[in-house]
Design a protein around this motif. Structure first.
Motif, PDB file in Angstrom:
ATOM      1  N   GLU A  19     -39.401  23.670 -94.165  1.00  0.00           N
ATOM      2  CA  GLU A  19     -39.531  24.307 -95.482  1.00  0.00           C
ATOM      3  C   GLU A  19     -40.854  23.935 -96.136  1.00  0.00           C
ATOM      4  O   GLU A  19     -41.528  24.774 -96.722  1.00  0.00           O
ATOM      5  CB  GLU A  19     -38.388  23.859 -96.406  1.00  0.00           C
ATOM      6  N   LYS A  20     -41.223  22.655 -96.055  1.00  0.00           N
ATOM      7  CA  LYS A  20     -42.420  22.159 -96.735  1.00  0.00           C
ATOM      8  C   LYS A  20     -43.711  22.509 -95.998  1.00  0.00           C
ATOM      9  O   LYS A  20     -44.770  22.566 -96.606  1.00  0.00           O
ATOM     10  CB  LYS A  20     -42.348  20.637 -96.907  1.00  0.00           C
ATOM     11  N   ALA A  64     -43.184  15.237 -99.001  1.00  0.00           N
ATOM     12  CA  ALA A  64     -42.183  16.227 -98.582  1.00  0.00           C
ATOM     13  C   ALA A  64     -40.822  15.577 -98.354  1.00  0.00           C
ATOM     14  O   ALA A  64     -39.782  16.179 -98.607  1.00  0.00           O
ATOM     15  CB  ALA A  64     -42.650  16.938 -97.307  1.00  0.00           C
TER      16      ALA A  64
END
Length: 83
Positions: A19-20, A64
């Motif tokens: 996602e990050k 993150a």
């Protein structure tokens, strides 16, 4: 544990990292604590790291995973930009 099967912790961290770092070409998370989730080794190759010093790349990963890191004893990070 079987070859290729991830622990819950490995899957969770890999999901957060994907996602990050949406431009990552490779993400590998390995529980190096024998499966208890206390220590991980993370390898990420991502375009986001280009033109950044290693310390900056590692700071991005720590940022993150800031929530997850609270529950760990240690983390080994290996980062690179695609060749």
């Amino acid at each position: 544990r079987g070859f290729g099967s991830q622990t819950d912790g490995e899957s969770r961290l890999a999901r957060v990292l994907r996602e990050k770092f949406p431009r990552a070409s490779a993400i590998k998370v390995v529980d190096i604590s024998g499966g208890c989730g206390a220590m991980y080794e993370i390898h990420i190759e991502s375009e986001e790291f280009r033109e950044k010093r290693t310390v900056q790349q590692h700071q991005m990963v720590n940022q993150a995973l800031s929530e997850e890191i609270k529950h760990m004893h240690g983390l080994r990070i290996f980062t690179s930009a695609p060749k």
